[in-house]
Write a protein that holds these residues in place. Sequence first.
Motif, PDB file in Angstrom:
ATOM      1  N   ALA A 141      -3.633   0.652  -4.540  1.00  0.00           N
ATOM      2  CA  ALA A 141      -3.028   0.787  -3.216  1.00  0.00           C
ATOM      3  C   ALA A 141      -4.095   0.700  -2.122  1.00  0.00           C
ATOM      4  CB  ALA A 141      -2.268   2.108  -3.124  1.00  0.00           C
ATOM      5  N   VAL A 142      -5.221   1.350  -2.357  1.00  0.00           N
ATOM      6  CA  VAL A 142      -6.309   1.347  -1.362  1.00  0.00           C
ATOM      7  C   VAL A 142      -6.817  -0.078  -1.138  1.00  0.00           C
ATOM      8  CG1 VAL A 142      -8.708   2.047  -1.004  1.00  0.00           C
ATOM      9  CG2 VAL A 142      -6.988   3.747  -1.633  1.00  0.00           C
ATOM     10  N   GLY A 146      -3.399   4.532  -7.243  1.00  0.00           N
ATOM     11  CA  GLY A 146      -3.964   4.848  -5.930  1.00  0.00           C
ATOM     12  C   GLY A 146      -5.068   3.873  -5.553  1.00  0.00           C
ATOM     13  N   ARG A 147      -5.916   3.581  -6.531  1.00  0.00           N
ATOM     14  CA  ARG A 147      -7.045   2.678  -6.277  1.00  0.00           C
ATOM     15  C   ARG A 147      -6.540   1.281  -5.889  1.00  0.00           C
ATOM     16  NH1 ARG A 147      -9.685   4.075 -10.888  1.00  0.00           N
ATOM     17  NH2 ARG A 147     -10.217   6.019  -9.839  1.00  0.00           N
ATOM     18  N   PHE A 157       0.829  -1.211   0.000  1.00  0.00           N
ATOM     19  CA  PHE A 157       0.000   0.000   0.000  1.00  0.00           C
ATOM     20  C   PHE A 157       0.862   1.260   0.000  1.00  0.00           C
ATOM     21  CE2 PHE A 157      -1.361   3.258   3.108  1.00  0.00           C
ATOM     22  CZ  PHE A 157      -2.319   3.899   2.343  1.00  0.00           C
TER      23      PHE A 157
END
Lengths: 223, 223
Positions: free
Chosen positions: A53-54, A50-51, A30
Amino acid sequence: MSAIPGDPARYNSFLTDLLGVMAYGELSAFERLSSDARYSPTLHDRAVLGRIAVVEFQHYELVRARLEGMGVDAEVAMLRFQPSVDHFHERTRPADWYESLMKAYVIDTLYADYYRAVARYVDAGTRELIGQIQSAEEATAVLQERLKAALADDPRLASRLALWARRLLGEALTLAQRVSLEYPLLGGLSGLDDAGAKELVDSLTVELAANHSRRMAGLGLAG
Amino acid sequence: MSAIPGDPARYNSFLTDLLGVMAYGELSAFERLSSDARYSPTLHDRAVLGRIAVVEFQHYELVRARLEGMGVDAEVAMLRFQPSVDHFHERTRPADWYESLMKAYVIDTLYADYYRAVARYVDAGTRELIGQIQSAEEATAVLQERLKAALADDPRLASRLALWARRLLGEALTLAQRVSLEYPLLGGLSGLDDAGAKELVDSLTVELAANHSRRMAGLGLAG
């Protein structure tokens, strides 16, 4: 091999280690992915990484919750794996956005393979948890698409990314072997002596490498 | 001041800018916080910042979805605010975990104040969206707790963090003024000429600074 091993204390310690390395792996994936996201060429691409990672963070939360449900301090369970996982990331710092993208893809798919392999040896509850974590195939498909598009735009990328992916595979397999044998993670499985654990890790290595190679070929890269 | 301004085209352009700066602000807060998380002293603390970063990303997704629902390319809407927001982050790189924690707290609370102020001037649907984004007070409470504990553990931190918080406030207000006036974000509100917009920004500045000061006092720091 029995799904629920015979020696409860030994199995419990195995499970703590397994969940510990999973939790720390997800937490650091992450952090690395979301840091890498900043170097994306477009805002759209920043959001793509980012998505993903989330999703890794949400996996971390699931595993942490399971550890705490077992009465285990998640931090303690993770800590012993921190040096190995950090070392892996230090040795595989992406130089640019394309290398970040490839790293995300390779890590994501190797984690999924590793989890799938390990799921054969755990109890039903843990297998269900692993299933929840694995079901991020949508994210993987996005990465694959993005890599294909990048390679189509700039054919010179291919040799650089092929080399990079081989390095990632090598470092990831070293990590998987280290955490599996040193701790001794897989040795905790009922009925496995050191030689049996070694054999299991070896066959896992072969399986992960073969899957990786097939995926690289799917991208048009030499595995 | 009317909640739904009279000139639809002008209002639409205002709303696109407002949502654009919100989206980019949330996306970059996500990236910065999650990168900073790695420097946390304990794995527990890494997860604290990570969790807050994830909430920022979810806010970004909400705002992006709204922009796309309006038929606006979210990337285009965000792009014009990228230089100002990036400049803010470049000028406020935390030197360590405590500064990261303070930055997260200051940004989180100032965003909430800014959104609350702006919500007075928007249509009901947008106000509802802003309300959803603001409702992360749980995260803010965690940061406040963590800062209080850190300050109690090491009283010498107080003067350093007080100074740092003042710098953050100064940079954040500069950013808020810049995006509000230059674009001209608030000038897009019905019935506001340039002087009216300037007055609004000035009163907003006073309000944000006063709230910040109250919060710093709550931490035992000189505002």
